[in-house]
Scaffold this motif. Structure first.
Motif, PDB file in Angstrom:
ATOM      1  N   GLU A   1       0.699  -1.209  -0.037  1.00 61.05           N
ATOM      2  CA  GLU A   1       0.047   0.140  -0.062  1.00 61.05           C
ATOM      3  C   GLU A   1       0.795   1.216   0.034  1.00 61.05           C
ATOM      4  O   GLU A   1       0.581   2.316  -0.740  1.00 61.05           O
ATOM      5  CB  GLU A   1      -0.821  -0.053   1.333  1.00 61.05           C
ATOM      6  N   MET A   2       2.002   1.206   0.820  1.00 63.65           N
ATOM      7  CA  MET A   2       2.829   2.412   0.894  1.00 63.65           C
ATOM      8  C   MET A   2       3.379   2.751  -0.428  1.00 63.65           C
ATOM      9  O   MET A   2       3.633   3.686  -1.018  1.00 63.65           O
ATOM     10  CB  MET A   2       3.750   2.185   1.784  1.00 63.65           C
ATOM     11  N   ALA A   3       3.725   1.403  -1.127  1.00 66.62           N
ATOM     12  CA  ALA A   3       4.663   1.480  -2.625  1.00 66.62           C
ATOM     13  C   ALA A   3       3.560   2.077  -3.682  1.00 66.62           C
ATOM     14  O   ALA A   3       3.951   2.798  -4.616  1.00 66.62           O
ATOM     15  CB  ALA A   3       5.146   0.184  -2.928  1.00 66.62           C
ATOM     16  N   ASN A   4       2.309   1.587  -3.281  1.00 63.81           N
ATOM     17  CA  ASN A   4       1.284   2.176  -4.322  1.00 63.81           C
ATOM     18  C   ASN A   4       0.993   3.567  -4.194  1.00 63.81           C
ATOM     19  O   ASN A   4       0.937   4.611  -4.974  1.00 63.81           O
ATOM     20  CB  ASN A   4       0.010   1.271  -4.231  1.00 63.81           C
ATOM     21  N   ARG A   5       0.887   4.108  -2.992  1.00 63.40           N
ATOM     22  CA  ARG A   5       0.700   5.534  -2.617  1.00 63.40           C
ATOM     23  C   ARG A   5       1.951   6.319  -3.279  1.00 63.40           C
ATOM     24  O   ARG A   5       1.620   7.476  -3.894  1.00 63.40           O
ATOM     25  CB  ARG A   5       0.751   5.677  -1.218  1.00 63.40           C
ATOM     26  N   ARG A   6       3.079   5.778  -3.111  1.00 61.67           N
ATOM     27  CA  ARG A   6       4.320   6.817  -3.668  1.00 61.67           C
ATOM     28  C   ARG A   6       4.348   6.602  -5.129  1.00 61.67           C
ATOM     29  O   ARG A   6       4.505   7.519  -5.619  1.00 61.67           O
ATOM     30  CB  ARG A   6       5.415   5.971  -3.085  1.00 61.67           C
ATOM     31  N   MET A   7       3.824   5.492  -5.743  1.00 56.66           N
ATOM     32  CA  MET A   7       3.718   5.256  -7.127  1.00 56.66           C
ATOM     33  C   MET A   7       2.438   6.208  -7.742  1.00 56.66           C
ATOM     34  O   MET A   7       2.746   6.972  -8.871  1.00 56.66           O
ATOM     35  CB  MET A   7       3.561   3.962  -7.519  1.00 56.66           C
ATOM     36  N   MET A   8       1.586   6.462  -6.903  1.00 59.25           N
ATOM     37  CA  MET A   8       0.203   7.095  -7.324  1.00 59.25           C
ATOM     38  C   MET A   8       0.953   8.845  -7.376  1.00 59.25           C
ATOM     39  O   MET A   8       0.136   9.609  -8.140  1.00 59.25           O
ATOM     40  CB  MET A   8      -0.842   6.960  -6.894  1.00 59.25           C
ATOM     41  N   GLN A   9       1.518   9.094  -6.551  1.00 59.66           N
ATOM     42  CA  GLN A   9       2.182  10.331  -6.594  1.00 59.66           C
ATOM     43  C   GLN A   9       3.059  10.754  -7.674  1.00 59.66           C
ATOM     44  O   GLN A   9       3.196  12.094  -8.040  1.00 59.66           O
ATOM     45  CB  GLN A   9       2.815  10.605  -5.125  1.00 59.66           C
ATOM     46  N   GLU A  10       3.414   9.942  -8.565  1.00 62.81           N
ATOM     47  CA  GLU A  10       4.215  10.234  -9.424  1.00 62.81           C
ATOM     48  C   GLU A  10       3.544  10.305 -10.869  1.00 62.81           C
ATOM     49  O   GLU A  10       3.909  10.723 -11.976  1.00 62.81           O
ATOM     50  CB  GLU A  10       5.435   9.004  -9.831  1.00 62.81           C
ATOM     51  N   VAL A  11       2.311   9.828 -10.785  1.00 63.95           N
ATOM     52  CA  VAL A  11       1.259   9.714 -12.146  1.00 63.95           C
ATOM     53  C   VAL A  11       1.215  10.972 -12.607  1.00 63.95           C
ATOM     54  O   VAL A  11       1.259  11.290 -13.917  1.00 63.95           O
ATOM     55  CB  VAL A  11      -0.096   9.228 -11.865  1.00 63.95           C
TER      56      VAL A  11
END
Length: 375
Positions: A249-259
Motif C-alpha cells: 500500500e505504501m509503495a502504491n501510494r508513492r507510485m500514485m504520487q508520480e502519475v
C-alpha cells in the motif's frame, strides 16, 4: 502433552545451538584434554628435559662441593641457593608454559573457545541430595564408569607390553655405570611415559565423536519446537502477510504520487495501465513512472483524467511495458518505436488543443512491437 525424546527428531537450528553456547552447553571431551596434557608433558620432557637434567646435575655439584668456609657462611649459602634456583627455574618454566599452551588447545579443540556467565553462575539445585543421587546412578554416570574402566584397561595393557618390551633393558641398567646409567634410565622412562600417554588417545578417538553425537542428540527439537522458533524469528504468517500488504500500500501510494508527472498513460484499456514520462533534455528513453492492473490500473486512469494526462489505448504495448519494465526504469529498446509514435501523437494533440495544428490521427494499435516483447 509433554514432549518426549522419541518426538525430538529434528536437527537443532542455529538459534538453538547459539542458545546452548550461551548457557555453556557445548561438546567437550575430558579425555581429549587429559590426553593433550599428558602427551604435551612427555614431549616437553623430551625437548627440554636435557636442560632440566643438566640444571639438576649442576645443582647437585654446587651443593655437594661446598667447602667448610662456605658451609658456615650464610651469605655464601644464599648465593649457592640463588645459583641452584636459577639453574632449574628456566627449564621448569619452559616445560610448564609448553604444557599450559597444549592444555588450552586440547580443551578448546572440540567445541571451541566459549565463555558463559550462565555456566559460571551458582546452581543451587545441584545442592539437592536427590538430584545428586540421580546423577550418580544416571546414564551419564554409567558412561563415565565405562570410560574409567576402559582407560584403566588400556593403560594397564599398554604398561604390560611396554614393560615386556623394555624388560631386558631395565635389568641391564643395574650393571651400568654412573652417570651413563642415569641417562639411559631417564631415556627409557621418557619413552615409556610418552607411549603410555599416547595410549589414552585410543579412548579419545571414541569419546570425542560420542560427545559430539550426545550433544547434538540433547539439542534435537520436536517439529512443534521448530515451528515455534520459526514464528519467533520470522514472525507468524498472519503478521508477515499484514506487513507485506502495508508495504504494498505504501509503495502504491508513492507510485500514485508520480502519475501527475507523466506525459501519457497507455492502457489495455481496462486491465492494464502504464504511465510514461519523456524528458527531451534528460533521459534518452521514456521512463516508467507507474504501472498496475485492474484496481490499480483504474486508479492510474482516474488520476490521469484528473490531471488531464492523455490516455492512449494500446493493449499490446501496455502489457509489454508492464511485464518488461521496472518502476523508474527506461523502457526496452525494442519498444522505442511504438512508444515514440504515441509520444508524437500526444505532442500533436497538445498543439491541436492550442489551435496550432490539425487534429492528429491516432497511432496504429500494437504495431512495431517485437515478438520477444509481446505478452
Amino acid at each position: 502433552m509433554a514432549e518426549t525424546d522419541q518426538e525430538r527428531t529434528e536437527d537443532p537450528t542455529e538459534r538453538r545451538k547459539q542458545q546452548a553456547r550461551d548457557k555453556g552447553q557445548i561438546a567437550r571431551s575430558k579425555e581429549m584434554g587429559t590426553g593433550f596434557v599428558l602427551v604435551s608433558a612427555a614431549v616437553s620432557f623430551f625437548w627440554f628435559g636435557g636442560a632440566l637434567y643438566q640444571g639438576v646435575r649442576n645443582v647437585f655439584e654446587i651443593m655437594f662441593t661446598l667447602d667448610r668456609q662456605h658451609a658456615f657462611d650464610t651469605s655464601k649459602m644464599y648465593e649457592a641457593f640463588a645459583i641452584a634456583f636459577g639453574e632449574i627455574l628456566w627449564p621448569i618454566l619452559t616445560i610448564f608454559a609448553f604444557i599450559v599452551v597444549f592444555t588450552f588447545l586440547g580443551n578448546s579443540w572440540l567445541g571451541g573457545i566459549n565463555f558463559s556467565a550462565q555456566a559460571m553462575a551458582p546452581k543451587f539445585n545441584r545442592m539437592n541430595p536427590l538430584n545428586g543421587f540421580k546423577r550418580m546412578f544416571g546414564v551419564q554416570a554409567l558412561v563415565e564408569l565405562i570410560k574409567a574402566i576402559a582407560k584403566f584397561m588400556v593403560v594397564a595393557v599398554s604398561a604390560y607390553f611396554l614393560l615386556k618390551w623394555k624388560f631386558v633393558d631395565i635389568l641391564q641398567m643395574s650393571m651400568g655405570q654412573m652417570p651413563t646409567m642415569i641417562g639411559n634410565a631417564l631415556d627409557t622412562l621418557l619413552w615409556m611415559f610418552l607411549l603410555l600417554c599416547l595410549s589414552i588417545f585410543l579412548i579419545v578417538v571414541i569419546d570425542a565423536p560420542f560427545q559430539v553425537w550426545k550433544h547434538n542428540k540433547d539439542l534435537k527439537m520436536s517439529k512443534q519446537e521448530v515451528k515455534d522458533e520459526h514464528k519467533d524469528t520470522e514472525g507468524s504468517p498472519e503478521v508477515k502477510g499484514r506487513i507485506r500488504r502495508l508495504q504494498m500500500e505504501m509503495a502504491n501510494r508513492r507510485m500514485m504520487q508520480e502519475v501527475p508527472k507523466a506525459d501519457v498513460v497507455v492502457t489495455n484499456p481496462t486491465h492494464y495501465a502504464v504511465a510514461l514520462k519523456y524528458d527531451d533534455g534528460g533521459a534518452q528513453a521514456p521512463v516508467l513512472l507507474a504501472k498496475g492492473t485492474d484496481e490499480t490500473a483504474a486508479k492510474i486512469r482516474e488520476i490521469a483524467l484528473e490531471y488531464e494526462i492523455p490516455l492512449v489505448a494500446s493493449p499490446g504495448l501496455a502489457r509489454s511495458i508492464y511485464h518488461t519494465t521496472e518502476l523508474e526504469k527506461e523502457i526496452p529498446k525494442g519498444l522505442f518505436v511504438a512508444v515514440a509514435q504515441i509520444l508524437a501523437y500526444v505532442y500533436q494533440l497538445r498543439m491541436f488543443k492550442k489551435g496550432q495544428a490539425k487534429r492528429p490521427k491516432k497511432p496504429p494499435m500494437d504495431k512495431d512491437i517485437p515478438d520477444d516483447l509481446r505478452y
